[in-house]
Design a protein around this motif. Structure first.
Motif, short mmCIF file in Angstrom:
data_model
loop_
_atom_site.label_atom_id
_atom_site.label_comp_id
_atom_site.label_asym_id
_atom_site.label_seq_id
_atom_site.Cartn_x
_atom_site.Cartn_y
_atom_site.Cartn_z
N ASP A 31 -3.37 -140.85 28.22
CA ASP A 31 -3.38 -141.22 26.81
C ASP A 31 -2.29 -140.57 25.98
OD1 ASP A 31 -5.60 -142.67 27.45
OD2 ASP A 31 -7.05 -141.19 26.71
N GLY A 32 -1.62 -139.56 26.49
CA GLY A 32 -0.67 -138.83 25.64
C GLY A 32 -1.38 -137.77 24.83
N GLU A 34 -1.80 -137.09 21.35
CA GLU A 34 -2.66 -137.35 20.18
C GLU A 34 -3.93 -138.07 20.57
OE1 GLU A 34 -0.69 -136.23 17.66
OE2 GLU A 34 1.18 -136.31 18.78
N LYS A 35 -3.81 -139.08 21.41
CA LYS A 35 -4.99 -139.88 21.75
C LYS A 35 -5.93 -139.16 22.71
CE LYS A 35 -4.39 -144.41 22.22
NZ LYS A 35 -3.82 -145.70 22.72
N LEU A 106 5.71 -136.50 30.94
CA LEU A 106 6.63 -137.54 30.49
C LEU A 106 6.07 -138.29 29.29
CD1 LEU A 106 9.29 -138.86 30.97
CD2 LEU A 106 8.25 -140.32 32.69
N ARG A 107 4.77 -138.61 29.35
CA ARG A 107 4.16 -139.36 28.26
C ARG A 107 4.18 -138.57 26.97
NH1 ARG A 107 0.00 -142.50 31.12
NH2 ARG A 107 0.66 -144.65 30.79
N GLY A 109 6.15 -135.99 26.32
CA GLY A 109 7.53 -135.73 25.95
C GLY A 109 8.15 -136.86 25.15
N ALA A 110 7.61 -138.06 25.30
CA ALA A 110 8.14 -139.20 24.56
C ALA A 110 7.94 -139.04 23.07
CB ALA A 110 7.49 -140.49 25.04
N THR A 111 6.99 -138.21 22.65
CA THR A 111 6.72 -138.03 21.22
C THR A 111 6.93 -136.60 20.76
OG1 THR A 111 4.70 -139.14 21.98
CG2 THR A 111 5.23 -139.30 19.67
N ASP A 112 6.82 -135.65 21.67
CA ASP A 112 6.89 -134.25 21.28
C ASP A 112 8.23 -133.64 21.70
OD1 ASP A 112 6.74 -131.49 21.13
OD2 ASP A 112 4.58 -131.49 21.46
N PRO A 113 9.07 -133.30 20.72
CA PRO A 113 10.41 -132.79 21.03
C PRO A 113 10.37 -131.52 21.88
CG PRO A 113 10.19 -133.27 18.69
CD PRO A 113 8.82 -133.37 19.28
N ALA A 116 9.76 -132.45 25.35
CA ALA A 116 10.96 -133.13 25.84
C ALA A 116 12.01 -132.11 26.27
CB ALA A 116 11.51 -134.05 24.74
N THR A 119 10.97 -130.44 29.54
CA THR A 119 11.25 -131.33 30.65
C THR A 119 12.73 -131.31 31.00
OG1 THR A 119 9.48 -132.77 29.85
CG2 THR A 119 11.01 -133.70 31.47
N VAL A 161 4.27 -144.76 34.15
CA VAL A 161 3.91 -144.75 32.73
C VAL A 161 3.71 -146.18 32.22
CG1 VAL A 161 4.66 -144.13 30.41
CG2 VAL A 161 5.02 -142.55 32.31
N LEU A 162 4.76 -146.98 32.28
CA LEU A 162 4.65 -148.36 31.79
C LEU A 162 3.96 -149.26 32.81
CD1 LEU A 162 8.19 -148.77 30.18
CD2 LEU A 162 6.08 -148.05 29.10
#
Lengths: 192, 192
Positions: A31-32, A34-35, A106-107, A109-113, A116, A119, A161-162
């Motif tokens: 979920d990443g 936040e979720k 990875l998930r 990192g897509a939103t959290d600098p 990221a 990584t 991921v996708l």
DNA sequence: TACTGTTGCCAACAGTCGTTGGCCAACATG
DNA sequence: CATGTTGGCCAACGACTGTTGGCAACAGTA
């Protein structure tokens, strides 16, 4: 001075702690950040949300404890220089499918600098020295390492991921045969 | 039957609507879906949060309106078959740097399965026919398209989302020279 | 002029989130 | 046995979220 792998006294709550960590890893990967709510993680672990706080301080601490990996690549011997590409791809695939923490990393990192950057530093610490050792023009090592990272992460993105169907359907050795030569070229070919 | 590009009567609030959409695009691209709050977007647009709701229904509607792209690849003529790889990379780079919506799409797709699937279908709709036309073994087209998608998205991930310094520092033509042959091989080389 | 629809803001709602403190039972130790 | 410590749950807090309804100012029209 005891090392960082110090023996803690076995606590009675160790089982609970491990259950929480497993649930957290799964939720963060799916979920990443936040979720993946603390309440949902606690529900998965069949435990009260407040226990998560007691054991890991806060949500950030839980995440840090859940995904604290150092994906160390095995040392590659020099005599297999023509096979580094394939070997590297194989190692990464194994690494990724053994523990779901990397997908979480990875998930998020897509939103959290911050994640990221972590990584990035982990990947670069592994790949830049390798590129320096194995390829021409040592000053080009960062570029070559970045290209390899982009290749591997691109596959992880579409596959884990996708979840593109065609990417998921690929067999491991198929991937090795396709991506191996690419990595090989990025590492060893002369600058185009 | 009027087409989907129907002329709406010019509303007095069109400027406001456009401002909201711009702010939304920027926020979604920078923060992802959850962290890009309606209040933050409204603040950027210097407007009340309730206006966003009135004009776009809800947050999902706003997102749909903000990132409603169809990244159509220009038709590639047959006579440049040996240059498809480089041409494709160039097109993707141009596409990505023209509008930040694609970064938003990728960042959100990392957590939202629906967006992930949309990204996938858009990419596959573009790449599979191309792979079928240009490569051998037409039944292998989905695999080849997935590999190309993985390559391109891997670069987008490290360059525009995770912002790896070495990946950001690369010049556009450098990228074309490195990734072009990779794409070329994925599309046209015989199955390894 | 009076009337109608649009544009905008304000205040508030219900829900969820991370987080906290208190309470109780099980255990460990003297 | 009495004591302190640990593991666990419950109820609640404050902050923030998406979302809603009402009200004032304005535009255009008859």
């Amino acid at each position: 001075m005891t090392g960082s792998t110090e023996q803690q006294p076995a606590r009675r709550s160790d089982a609970t702690r491990a259950t929480i960590l497993d649930a957290a890893r799964a939720r963060f990967a799916a979920d990443g950040y936040e979720k993946a709510t603390i309440r949902a993680i606690a529900r998965d672990a069949e435990i009260d949300p407040s226990m998560v706080m007691r054991y890991y301080g806060n949500k950030a601490g839980l995440f840090a404890a859940a995904v604290s990996i150092d994906p160390r690549l095995p040392a590659l011997s020099f005599d297999q220089r023509e096979e580094i590409g394939r070997t590297l791809v194989r190692h990464f695939l194994a690494l990724w499918e053994e523990n779901g923490e990397l997908t979480a990393l990875l998930r998020v990192g897509a939103t959290d600098p911050e994640v990221a950057e972590r990584t990035q530093s982990v990947l670069q610490d592994q790949l830049i020295p390798l590129a320096r050792r194995v390829g021409p023009e040592p000053e080009q090592a960062p570029v070559r390492a970045a290209l390899c990272a982009s290749t591997v992460l691109g596959l992880a993105l579409t596959r884990y991921v996708l979840r593109f169907p065609a990417s998921v359907a690929l067999g491991r050795e198929e991937i090795v045969e396709w991506l191996g030569p690419t990595i090989q070229r990025y590492l060893t070919a002369p600058t185009p």
